[in-house]
Design a protein around this motif. Sequence first.
Motif, PDB file in Angstrom:
ATOM      1  N   ARG A   1      -6.421  -7.861  11.382  1.00 62.80           N
ATOM      2  CA  ARG A   1      -7.534  -7.650  10.430  1.00 62.80           C
ATOM      3  C   ARG A   1      -6.928  -7.478   9.056  1.00 62.80           C
ATOM      4  O   ARG A   1      -5.713  -7.374   8.912  1.00 62.80           O
ATOM      5  CB  ARG A   1      -8.262  -6.378  10.839  1.00 62.80           C
ATOM      6  CG  ARG A   1      -7.186  -5.324  11.142  1.00 62.80           C
ATOM      7  CD  ARG A   1      -7.509  -3.955  10.914  1.00 62.80           C
ATOM      8  NE  ARG A   1      -6.372  -3.098  11.242  1.00 62.80           N
ATOM      9  CZ  ARG A   1      -5.610  -2.493  10.344  1.00 62.80           C
ATOM     10  NH1 ARG A   1      -5.841  -2.639   9.057  1.00 62.80           N
ATOM     11  NH2 ARG A   1      -4.600  -1.738  10.711  1.00 62.80           N
TER      12      ARG A   1
ATOM     13  N   GLY B   1      -4.484   6.412   6.272  1.00 59.41           N
ATOM     14  CA  GLY B   1      -4.874   5.004   6.365  1.00 59.41           C
ATOM     15  C   GLY B   1      -4.398   4.208   5.156  1.00 59.41           C
ATOM     16  O   GLY B   1      -4.274   2.984   5.220  1.00 59.41           O
TER      17      GLY B   1
ATOM     18  N   ASP C   1       0.838  -1.198   0.000  1.00 59.56           N
ATOM     19  CA  ASP C   1       0.000   0.000   0.000  1.00 59.56           C
ATOM     20  C   ASP C   1       0.873   1.248   0.000  1.00 59.56           C
ATOM     21  O   ASP C   1       2.101   1.174   0.047  1.00 59.56           O
ATOM     22  CB  ASP C   1      -1.018  -0.014   1.149  1.00 59.56           C
ATOM     23  CG  ASP C   1      -0.407   0.352   2.487  1.00 59.56           C
ATOM     24  OD1 ASP C   1       0.831   0.328   2.614  1.00 59.56           O
ATOM     25  OD2 ASP C   1      -1.167   0.655   3.417  1.00 59.56           O
TER      26      ASP C   1
ATOM     27  N   GLY D   1      -5.880  -5.341   5.778  1.00 60.70           N
ATOM     28  CA  GLY D   1      -5.513  -3.948   5.524  1.00 60.70           C
ATOM     29  C   GLY D   1      -6.600  -3.276   4.696  1.00 60.70           C
ATOM     30  O   GLY D   1      -7.317  -3.929   3.944  1.00 60.70           O
ATOM     31  N   ASP D   2      -6.676  -1.977   4.850  1.00 61.95           N
ATOM     32  CA  ASP D   2      -7.613  -1.170   4.075  1.00 61.95           C
ATOM     33  C   ASP D   2      -6.774  -0.062   3.454  1.00 61.95           C
ATOM     34  O   ASP D   2      -6.242   0.773   4.203  1.00 61.95           O
ATOM     35  CB  ASP D   2      -8.683  -0.603   5.029  1.00 61.95           C
ATOM     36  CG  ASP D   2      -9.752   0.195   4.311  1.00 61.95           C
ATOM     37  OD1 ASP D   2      -9.510   0.634   3.179  1.00 61.95           O
ATOM     38  OD2 ASP D   2     -10.838   0.389   4.898  1.00 61.95           O
ATOM     39  N   PRO D   3      -6.484  -0.045   2.183  1.00 62.39           N
ATOM     40  CA  PRO D   3      -7.225  -0.645   1.078  1.00 62.39           C
ATOM     41  C   PRO D   3      -6.655  -1.936   0.482  1.00 62.39           C
ATOM     42  O   PRO D   3      -7.106  -2.344  -0.593  1.00 62.39           O
ATOM     43  CB  PRO D   3      -7.153   0.460   0.015  1.00 62.39           C
ATOM     44  CG  PRO D   3      -5.765   1.019   0.172  1.00 62.39           C
ATOM     45  CD  PRO D   3      -5.479   0.938   1.656  1.00 62.39           C
ATOM     46  N   GLU D   4      -5.728  -2.610   1.166  1.00 63.37           N
ATOM     47  CA  GLU D   4      -5.200  -3.849   0.573  1.00 63.37           C
ATOM     48  C   GLU D   4      -6.316  -4.870   0.347  1.00 63.37           C
ATOM     49  O   GLU D   4      -6.295  -5.633  -0.627  1.00 63.37           O
ATOM     50  CB  GLU D   4      -4.129  -4.468   1.497  1.00 63.37           C
ATOM     51  CG  GLU D   4      -2.859  -3.644   1.641  1.00 63.37           C
ATOM     52  CD  GLU D   4      -2.912  -2.745   2.859  1.00 63.37           C
ATOM     53  OE1 GLU D   4      -3.978  -2.137   3.119  1.00 63.37           O
ATOM     54  OE2 GLU D   4      -1.883  -2.651   3.544  1.00 63.37           O
TER      55      GLU D   4
ATOM     56  N   ASN E   1      -1.114  -6.623  12.443  1.00 62.91           N
ATOM     57  CA  ASN E   1      -2.490  -6.180  12.627  1.00 62.91           C
ATOM     58  C   ASN E   1      -3.367  -7.417  12.696  1.00 62.91           C
ATOM     59  O   ASN E   1      -2.986  -8.492  12.216  1.00 62.91           O
ATOM     60  CB  ASN E   1      -2.928  -5.266  11.484  1.00 62.91           C
ATOM     61  CG  ASN E   1      -2.140  -3.952  11.488  1.00 62.91           C
ATOM     62  OD1 ASN E   1      -2.006  -3.325  12.533  1.00 62.91           O
ATOM     63  ND2 ASN E   1      -1.599  -3.573  10.371  1.00 62.91           N
TER      64      ASN E   1
ATOM     65  N   TYR F   1      -2.049 -10.130   9.896  1.00 67.21           N
ATOM     66  CA  TYR F   1      -1.528  -9.210   8.879  1.00 67.21           C
ATOM     67  C   TYR F   1      -0.132  -8.811   9.347  1.00 67.21           C
ATOM     68  O   TYR F   1       0.015  -8.172  10.376  1.00 67.21           O
ATOM     69  CB  TYR F   1      -2.496  -8.054   8.792  1.00 67.21           C
ATOM     70  CG  TYR F   1      -2.093  -6.731   8.179  1.00 67.21           C
ATOM     71  CD1 TYR F   1      -0.792  -6.404   7.811  1.00 67.21           C
ATOM     72  CD2 TYR F   1      -3.058  -5.765   7.960  1.00 67.21           C
ATOM     73  CE1 TYR F   1      -0.476  -5.174   7.252  1.00 67.21           C
ATOM     74  CE2 TYR F   1      -2.758  -4.526   7.407  1.00 67.21           C
ATOM     75  CZ  TYR F   1      -1.460  -4.246   7.066  1.00 67.21           C
ATOM     76  OH  TYR F   1      -1.164  -3.021   6.532  1.00 67.21           O
TER      77      TYR F   1
ATOM     78  N   LYS G   1       1.044   4.575   2.102  1.00 71.53           N
ATOM     79  CA  LYS G   1       0.473   5.205   3.303  1.00 71.53           C
ATOM     80  C   LYS G   1       0.519   6.725   3.252  1.00 71.53           C
ATOM     81  O   LYS G   1      -0.285   7.387   3.885  1.00 71.53           O
ATOM     82  CB  LYS G   1       1.234   4.739   4.548  1.00 71.53           C
ATOM     83  CG  LYS G   1       0.930   3.289   4.913  1.00 71.53           C
ATOM     84  CD  LYS G   1       1.178   3.018   6.383  1.00 71.53           C
ATOM     85  CE  LYS G   1       0.696   1.643   6.799  1.00 71.53           C
ATOM     86  NZ  LYS G   1       1.769   0.652   6.940  1.00 71.53           N
TER      87      LYS G   1
HETATM   88  N1  GLY Z   1      -3.424   0.080   4.825  1.00 70.57           N
HETATM   89  C1  GLY Z   1      -2.830  -0.117   6.070  1.00 70.57           C
HETATM   90  C2  GLY Z   1      -3.692  -0.629   7.132  1.00 70.57           C
HETATM   91  O1  GLY Z   1      -4.816  -1.040   6.914  1.00 70.57           O
HETATM   92  O2  GLY Z   1      -3.235  -0.655   8.266  1.00 70.57           O
END
Ligand code: GLY
Length: 435
Positions: free
Chosen positions: A298, A237, A223, A300-303, A296, A280, A225
């Motif tokens: 959960r 994010g 991603d 990733g957002d936007p992965e 993490n 993650y 950042k």
């Molecule tokens: N894109 C990074 C995150 O979700 O932490």
Amino acid sequence: MAISSTRPHALPSLERALVIGGGGREQALAWALGRCPEIRNVWITPGNGGGEGTAVAIAETDSAALIAHCREQSIDLVVVGPEAPLAAGVADALRDAGLAVFGPSAEGAKLEASKAWAKQLMREAGVPTAGHWAVDSEAAALAVLAEVQRPLVVKADGLAAGKGVTVAETMAEAEAAIRDAFQGRFGSAGSHLVLEERLQGPEVSVFALCDGERMVLLPPAQDHKRLEEGDRGPNTGGMGAYAPAPLLDAAALEQVRQLVLEPTLAALRNRGIDYRGVMYAGLMLTADGPQVIEFNCRFGDPECQTLMPLLGPELALVLQACAHGRLDLAPPLSIQAGSSACVVAAAAGYPDAPRKGDAIRIELTPNTDRQVFHAGTSRDHANTLCTSGGRVLSVVAQGDDFDNAFALAYSSLDHVHFEGITYRRDIGHQVRSKE
Ligand code: GLY
Ligand code: AMP
């Protein structure tokens, strides 16, 4: 051949699923679950202005209301998207109520919710990661800095919405970050700090779907950042992503499984944590090999938005198998060849003060190689789609190579309109051919 004819019978049927969360990641998850031929209905709580799943206005941490909804609708599988409900114990509450939940317990979510806890676990498990000091007073933090005489990376221990890390260039910057944290800049998340050695190298994210004991790996993703082109400006994010990231080939991914992911899952297990959800690993590929920057609990957002279109319709069954602790009963997860590109369209002023309430117009015809996942959108009383958050939506596109995937994503963005739309034009610069 329909998946249902080959599905193992040891797992219960899977017709009704619930995704918890209101971002783009959860829209992508609902979309991906809906591709499973067995699934008849997907709900999303609270969802947003996007059209994936049936939105129900229940807050993501309201366990009692979530349980009531799951009972009413006979939900077979719950997928928890964000870290906050996981850290707050929502997966525990739902599991205690007898539901099948994909998402770790609050204890497991400490992998993300406490950096000091995660570092200790990594140390125990022998997982490669930067050397660190956990401190809980300003004086102790400054003493470490004075002793090592290097500008260490300063990290708030708790959840700080991606803003708790300062990669200091100078001693003065590191000292200022320490003082800020103890003056409450990150709230209670900053009352404990982790100071870390600075590592160098490209970053890549690896996602493992875990059933407590076993795991399935997804293609690596990368991603962006930083807010601005050239990977400059404040951290966000995430402004875009692409997958599979060529930084890790199949052999390197296998090495990450053996060095990082499996030992971490085993260490969780040793602590009595039955980790059923996404692990993650944010990795830095250093000259000495891959090192963990963070874990993490959960997607990733936007992965997630980038990855979902590359995964086969069996994903729902794989998540269900994880939720039941029986990944051995899941069908193999097929992964589509080709490249996936994701560009986030943010509101002006993001990340500090995004403008909100502007009407959104999307003029795109359906294309199976393209998805638009909403994030900060909502419908006003006249049912007009409006901006309501910093990252408004993401456009995801697939192609046989990254040039084609990004060309489709960017040409699609020409047909998305709202006042102040902001996006980076250089997402995936690492994998696109230079013009
Ligand atoms: N894109 C990074 C995150 O979700 O932490
Ligand atoms: P985190 O919130 O832990 O992902 O950290 C945010 C960003 O800070 C990471 O994506 C890295 O770019 C950077 N970072 C974190 N830890 C380190 C480290 N030990 N060395 C260098 N950069 C780091």
